[in-house]
Design a protein around this motif. Structure first.
Motif, short mmCIF file in Angstrom:
data_model
loop_
_atom_site.label_atom_id
_atom_site.label_comp_id
_atom_site.label_asym_id
_atom_site.label_seq_id
_atom_site.Cartn_x
_atom_site.Cartn_y
_atom_site.Cartn_z
N THR A 191 -3.11 -32.63 63.68
CA THR A 191 -3.70 -32.40 62.07
C THR A 191 -3.27 -33.44 61.19
OG1 THR A 191 -1.24 -31.13 61.79
CG2 THR A 191 -3.08 -30.10 62.26
N ALA A 192 -3.48 -33.29 59.77
CA ALA A 192 -4.13 -34.54 58.70
C ALA A 192 -3.50 -34.44 57.10
CB ALA A 192 -5.70 -34.75 58.14
N SER A 193 -3.18 -32.57 57.45
CA SER A 193 -2.40 -32.16 56.23
C SER A 193 -1.53 -30.73 56.58
CB SER A 193 -3.29 -31.41 55.37
OG SER A 193 -3.66 -30.15 55.44
N SER A 194 -0.84 -30.03 55.65
CA SER A 194 -0.21 -28.87 56.42
C SER A 194 -1.55 -27.18 55.86
CB SER A 194 2.03 -28.67 55.74
OG SER A 194 1.42 -28.74 54.37
N THR A 195 -1.99 -28.01 55.33
CA THR A 195 -2.89 -26.62 54.48
C THR A 195 -3.76 -26.49 55.14
OG1 THR A 195 -2.88 -28.16 51.89
CG2 THR A 195 -4.54 -26.72 52.46
N GLN A 196 -3.71 -25.14 55.59
CA GLN A 196 -4.76 -24.03 55.97
C GLN A 196 -5.78 -23.50 55.26
OE1 GLN A 196 -3.87 -19.87 58.46
NE2 GLN A 196 -2.18 -21.34 58.68
N TYR A 197 -6.18 -23.94 56.47
CA TYR A 197 -8.42 -23.69 55.76
C TYR A 197 -8.31 -22.60 56.83
CZ TYR A 197 -8.43 -27.61 53.82
OH TYR A 197 -7.81 -29.18 53.16
N GLY A 198 -8.54 -21.83 57.20
CA GLY A 198 -8.66 -20.98 58.25
C GLY A 198 -7.40 -20.55 59.43
N LEU A 199 -8.32 -19.54 59.95
CA LEU A 199 -8.07 -18.37 61.04
C LEU A 199 -8.72 -18.66 62.08
CD1 LEU A 199 -6.12 -15.41 59.64
CD2 LEU A 199 -4.95 -17.62 60.37
N PHE A 200 -8.05 -18.95 63.60
CA PHE A 200 -9.29 -19.93 64.77
C PHE A 200 -8.78 -17.96 65.56
CE2 PHE A 200 -9.47 -21.65 68.80
CZ PHE A 200 -11.27 -21.24 69.32
N TYR A 201 -9.32 -17.23 65.95
CA TYR A 201 -9.67 -16.63 67.43
C TYR A 201 -9.61 -17.39 68.50
CZ TYR A 201 -8.27 -13.68 63.44
OH TYR A 201 -7.01 -12.92 62.41
N PRO A 202 -9.08 -17.78 68.93
CA PRO A 202 -10.47 -17.90 70.62
C PRO A 202 -10.37 -16.94 71.76
CG PRO A 202 -7.70 -17.96 70.36
CD PRO A 202 -7.93 -18.02 69.23
N ASP A 203 -9.77 -15.76 71.87
CA ASP A 203 -10.35 -14.85 72.31
C ASP A 203 -11.49 -14.01 72.28
OD1 ASP A 203 -8.23 -15.63 74.18
OD2 ASP A 203 -6.80 -14.63 72.64
N GLN A 204 -11.21 -13.82 71.10
CA GLN A 204 -12.97 -13.07 70.76
C GLN A 204 -13.91 -14.57 69.68
OE1 GLN A 204 -13.28 -10.12 70.12
NE2 GLN A 204 -11.08 -9.82 70.39
N GLY A 205 -13.58 -15.96 70.03
CA GLY A 205 -15.05 -16.38 69.29
C GLY A 205 -15.13 -16.05 67.61
N VAL A 206 -14.06 -16.32 67.37
CA VAL A 206 -14.31 -16.29 65.96
C VAL A 206 -13.51 -16.91 64.97
CG1 VAL A 206 -14.19 -14.41 63.76
CG2 VAL A 206 -15.16 -13.83 66.10
N TYR A 207 -14.28 -18.03 63.75
CA TYR A 207 -13.35 -18.81 63.07
C TYR A 207 -13.94 -18.05 61.50
CZ TYR A 207 -14.61 -22.10 66.68
OH TYR A 207 -14.64 -23.15 67.99
N ILE A 208 -12.35 -17.67 61.20
CA ILE A 208 -12.11 -17.02 59.33
C ILE A 208 -12.10 -18.36 59.32
CG2 ILE A 208 -11.83 -15.42 58.18
CD1 ILE A 208 -13.35 -14.28 60.53
N PHE A 209 -12.84 -18.77 57.75
CA PHE A 209 -12.48 -19.98 56.60
C PHE A 209 -11.65 -19.18 55.46
CE2 PHE A 209 -14.49 -22.79 59.98
CZ PHE A 209 -13.73 -23.81 60.11
N ASN A 210 -11.02 -19.96 54.50
CA ASN A 210 -11.05 -19.23 53.55
C ASN A 210 -11.59 -19.96 52.53
OD1 ASN A 210 -9.69 -19.71 50.65
ND2 ASN A 210 -7.96 -20.51 51.50
N ALA A 211 -12.75 -19.20 52.19
CA ALA A 211 -14.01 -19.84 51.24
C ALA A 211 -13.34 -20.61 49.73
CB ALA A 211 -14.89 -18.86 51.32
N ALA A 212 -12.57 -19.57 49.19
CA ALA A 212 -12.62 -20.42 48.03
C ALA A 212 -12.00 -21.61 48.48
CB ALA A 212 -10.92 -18.92 47.64
#
Length: 351
Positions: A200-221
């Motif tokens: 990782t390049a920074s500590s800023t979290q841009y989203g959440l990754f759910y590997p068991d669901q195959g879903v990526y949720i990104f912070n749109a703002a």
């Protein structure tokens, strides 16, 4: 009468063999998923799908679905807003049913699917934005789960599309650095950060990754602020006065295809049972095939078979306790069997 079956003993069966298999998620083993115009492979959408459900999400194919019958959905992209902004309501009149919007439906769908019942909003580190962007990998692509630490996504940065293949931000999860996931009813959830190669390049979290669901949720703002994504998050009251329906998921799709890089692998645990078919020299040397004998007395059709019958094993049928055929194993080539030859054949069943 020729012997036609034998029972397995406990010594013939070895069960509980579990192997973890990791392989490229995308069709035709594309890894990374990128644009290759010469081969007709890349990021494609369907005008038919967009006209039917495009207000809610868009499917991304690896080939052009309009011209190629082998086109398969790789993932879907959607935009959600907690308050229903970013899309029209169900009426083009100010103030009427503005809560009933595609963006509110998307946000509610993924909140109910991924968050605990007591959580009402997605939180990314210190941010709790109203809007999210979702990448949902097709179930047929990842089967059991997306392999954490084995995916990388580039999103074009800035407002000039022609530079997105060189001006981009790369995102990964932090599992490669020992990040422990949170766990709820939807399975594991890892934070998404900027970075590459598992670092990782920074500590800023841009989203959440759910590997068991195959879903990526990104912070749109945050994507809008830092990458310049032109998400239209105006209220439905305002947008209902505009004829064109905003489709923020199309904006996200353009950034992915513009940077032309989405690498991911699936992770699947395969359980195997091994059956050892042991054929001694005196077993299965005859055949029930009518062509094996001739005449009413059942004499060998070929005189050379007398005292030295020979057959070829090509198939092994597996039956349950009430004699129902449940599996068939095919040998790669016929196996000669006679009184002076024995055989040991291993049948492997994966499930």
């Amino acid at each position: 009468m020729a012997e036609i079956f034998k029972f397995f003993t406990q010594d013939d069966i070895v069960s509980g063999d579990i192997q973890t298999i990791s392989q490229p998620i995308w069709s035709e083993n594309m890894n990374p998923y990128s644009q290759s115009y010469a081969s007709g492979i890349g990021f494609f959408t369907s005008s038919t799908q967009l006209s039917q459900s495009g207000d809610y999400y868009m499917n991304v194919y690896h080939r052009n679905p309009q011209t190629d019958a082998n086109a398969a959905v790789q993932f879907a992209i959607a935009y959600g807003h907690k308050k229903g902004s970013g899309s029209h309501g169900d009426a083009n009149t100010t103030g009427q049913n503005v809560n009933d919007t595609p963006t509110r439906a998307i946000y509610s769908q993924y909140r109910n699917m991924l968050l605990p019942p007591t959580d009402t909003a997605f939180t990314f580190g210190v941010d709790t934005p109203d809007d999210i962007v979702v990448i949902n990998v097709a179930r047929a692509r990842f089967r059991q789960k997306v392999d954490p630490g084995n995916w990388e996504l580039r999103l074009g940065s800035g407002s000039i599309p022609s530079t997105w293949n060189t001006a981009f931000r790369t995102f990964i999860d932090a599992s490669g650095q020992g990040d422990s996931p949170s766990i709820n009813e939807a399975g594991r959830a890892f934070g998404i950060y900027s970075g590459s190669g598992g670092v990782t390049a920074s500590s800023t979290q841009y989203g959440l990754f759910y590997p068991d669901q195959g879903v990526y949720i990104f912070n749109a703002a945050r994507l809008k602020t830092e990458l310049g994504m032109a998400f239209d998050s105006r209220s439905a009251d305002v947008l209902d006065l505009i004829p064109t329906q905003p489709r923020n998921h199309v904006t996200m799709s353009a950034r992915i295809s513009g940077s032309s890089y989405f690498q991911a692998r699936s992770e699947e645990k395969v359980t195997s049972t091994h059956y050892f078919v042991r054929i001694t020299n005196k077993q299965f040397n005859f055949s029930n095939n009518p062509t094996f004998v001739t005449g009413s007395s059942g004499q060998f059709l070929h005189a050379s078979m007398v005292r030295n019958p020979s057959v070829y094993v090509t198939t092994i049928g597996m039956y349950d306790t009430i004699n129902r055929l449940v599996a068939v194993a095919k040998l790669s080539r016929p196996l000669l069997k006679s009184f002076n030859r024995e055989a040991l054949i291993k049948v492997k069943l994966d499930y």
